[in-house]
Design a protein around this motif. Sequence first.
Motif, short mmCIF file in Angstrom:
data_model
loop_
_atom_site.label_atom_id
_atom_site.label_comp_id
_atom_site.label_asym_id
_atom_site.label_seq_id
_atom_site.Cartn_x
_atom_site.Cartn_y
_atom_site.Cartn_z
N VAL B 17 0.85 -1.18 0.00
CA VAL B 17 0.00 0.00 0.00
C VAL B 17 0.89 1.24 0.00
O VAL B 17 1.78 1.38 0.84
CB VAL B 17 -0.90 0.00 1.26
N ILE B 18 0.65 2.10 -0.98
CA ILE B 18 1.48 3.30 -1.12
C ILE B 18 0.66 4.54 -0.76
O ILE B 18 -0.50 4.68 -1.18
CB ILE B 18 1.97 3.45 -2.58
N ALA B 19 1.29 5.43 0.00
CA ALA B 19 0.71 6.76 0.24
C ALA B 19 1.74 7.80 -0.14
O ALA B 19 2.92 7.67 0.21
CB ALA B 19 0.29 6.92 1.69
N LEU B 20 1.30 8.82 -0.87
CA LEU B 20 2.18 9.94 -1.21
C LEU B 20 1.80 11.15 -0.34
O LEU B 20 0.63 11.35 -0.04
CB LEU B 20 2.02 10.34 -2.69
N VAL B 21 2.82 11.92 0.02
CA VAL B 21 2.59 13.14 0.79
C VAL B 21 3.28 14.29 0.06
O VAL B 21 4.50 14.25 -0.15
CB VAL B 21 3.16 13.04 2.21
N SER B 22 2.51 15.30 -0.34
CA SER B 22 3.13 16.43 -1.02
C SER B 22 2.50 17.73 -0.54
O SER B 22 1.32 17.78 -0.18
CB SER B 22 2.99 16.30 -2.53
N VAL B 93 -1.83 12.54 0.30
CA VAL B 93 -2.03 13.67 1.21
C VAL B 93 -1.44 14.90 0.53
O VAL B 93 -0.28 14.91 0.14
CB VAL B 93 -1.32 13.45 2.56
N VAL B 94 -2.27 15.91 0.39
CA VAL B 94 -1.85 17.13 -0.27
C VAL B 94 -2.00 18.27 0.74
O VAL B 94 -3.10 18.55 1.19
CB VAL B 94 -2.76 17.37 -1.50
N GLY B 95 -0.90 18.87 1.11
CA GLY B 95 -0.97 20.02 2.02
C GLY B 95 -1.08 21.31 1.24
O GLY B 95 -1.29 21.31 0.01
N GLU B 96 -0.92 22.43 1.92
CA GLU B 96 -1.07 23.72 1.25
C GLU B 96 0.10 24.00 0.31
O GLU B 96 1.23 23.56 0.55
CB GLU B 96 -1.16 24.84 2.28
N PHE B 126 -7.89 11.14 -1.49
CA PHE B 126 -7.09 12.31 -1.13
C PHE B 126 -7.44 12.80 0.27
O PHE B 126 -8.58 12.65 0.73
CB PHE B 126 -7.35 13.47 -2.11
N VAL B 127 -6.45 13.40 0.91
CA VAL B 127 -6.67 14.15 2.16
C VAL B 127 -6.03 15.51 1.93
O VAL B 127 -4.87 15.60 1.52
CB VAL B 127 -6.00 13.44 3.36
N ALA B 128 -6.81 16.59 2.15
CA ALA B 128 -6.31 17.92 1.78
C ALA B 128 -7.01 18.99 2.60
O ALA B 128 -8.11 18.79 3.09
CB ALA B 128 -6.55 18.16 0.29
#
Lengths: 243, 377
Positions: B17-22, B93-96, B126-128
Amino acid sequence: MTDSVMRIGALYPDLLGTYGDRGNAAVLAERLRVRGIPVEVVTVLADDAVPASLDCYVIGGGEDHAQTAAAQRLIGSPLVAAYEAGASIVGVCAGFQLLGRTLPGADGIVLDGLGIIDATTVVGATRQVGDVVLEATDPSLGELSGFENHRGVTEVHDDLPPLGHVLHGGVREGVLTDRMLATYLHGPVLVRNPALADRVLSWTTGPLAPIADDIAVELNHALVTRFGNRRSTWLRARRRARA
Amino acid sequence: MLRLSPGLPTRLAQDRVIALVSATNGKSAITTMIGAALRAEGRTVASNIGGANMMPGLVTALAAAPDAQYGILETDEAVVPRALRELAPTVIVVGELSRDQLDRHHEVRKVAALWRSAFVGTSAQFVAPVNDPNVVWALEGQAVDWVELETSAKLDSVACPKCASVLRRTGEPSGWSCACGLESPRPHAVQRGDSLQVGDWRAAGPTVLPGRWQQSNRALAVVASTHLDVSLDRAFEAASTVARVGRRIDTMPITSGRAARLVLVKNPAGWAALIDDLGAGEATLVFVQNDESADGRDPSWLWDVPYERLARRPFVASGTRALDVAVRLRTAGLELVAVEPDPLRALAIAGARSGGDVVVAASYTAYHDIVRRIGRR
């Protein structure tokens, strides 16, 4: 200048403040304050009307969408009339483009500019990014330092004097008249080049005395020396004095 | 540049399971927090903390832990489209987004446009944050758990990314809307100070990591962890107790038992958060700004930071751009103690002044230079 207070308008720093250009208005004001000359900075945000009565209007750079929003607000604003009545203007990057006749807007549209300069801007093939040193057209301004980061290419059709020519390359950059500075240089340009900042101020205040221990002069010499690819006589003189 | 064998990233990502955080800021902290939540559940994790967030860094992290069940990968903003294509993440996960080293990164709206087109057709969750109009526009039509964060950069979200109109702010901290219909979404989770609310669930408490911005990072990490089958309680506890991110350190010695706080600050949003955090304290600031490629060649952005809020505070200007720092902070009303390009000598000058606290704020290469040199002493 009314009541001996110089009023500087920082136009749309929320839209056209992507590259630190709000520092231009800040440093203009600071250079008057340290000389004891009263100054007021009027910050004009996207929802505000542009005042007609300021002494100097400063416009910075921004992204295409923000520039489009700024252009929509400036067309029909009192800015052109204020300039024609004697106010001065500093336009940097998008601000430079907006002073011309046409410029590229968001999503490939062509926008009308203010037409203060007979200039047109198109999107260039590549983005120009990096430190630049200019030899100023007016030799009393010496060498000027800035950082360019733009894709627009602006052709000036008027017979207006360029701000300067890129050292070693000879390419002309910007416009400097007796009441207008237009350039692609960030840095902010008036922070890195205190002589140029004082020139802009002097359009309103008249001649200004030098500032003692001016650290901005040291900054200018350091950057011109480093990025101009040759040592300035000033720095050599300082080193000798220290030795 | 390292050339990756075609298909290698995809093979390495298969069967886990892959999660990306940017984001512009907070990638490393959020990635560390999600990893901590998974490890608290006894699961194995491959991760790339420490800035190796281009494609070779992601692949190296996966290759180094071939048996790990999860790949939690901090991902450079420009690499997100390729990582999405080749690693098939379950969660993103996409932050500001905010301005950052504009000499080598795209302007903010261009990053959002890149993401928007890359996200078409993905089935990732997505989580943002609802706070950032550029991110909301990039994620139009996607499956998103929206998180309302208390603080927000706002600097690069005045014009609508969709139609170029000026956005209306409709209530603090996060409400905004545009005549074209783009508006802040209804949040699934809300962060206020040290509390986090997700539906009926609520928890509160400090983060071990210093800085109020870590509460926003934790909020995004906790909500993301729920999509990796970690309970809210477990994720909140694990994210709160993360004490260190990669090889970063929080303090550095001055003299005889005294220590300075050391903070990595890379851009205006990072500085705005640090200024909030410094508040009205008396600490002397040592500001070390370099201009290597990793720092950004152009420090013009110093003028986008409200240093005026630190007026009258003493500071030592340091780094290869010490003079730029000196002019900026003096104009903002801070008290210039000295210009000293060498960061350790600058620290010594600040430390010799008085018994007061010292905060060292360093750009990317300056930070790592300081950490390396302290390690050698």
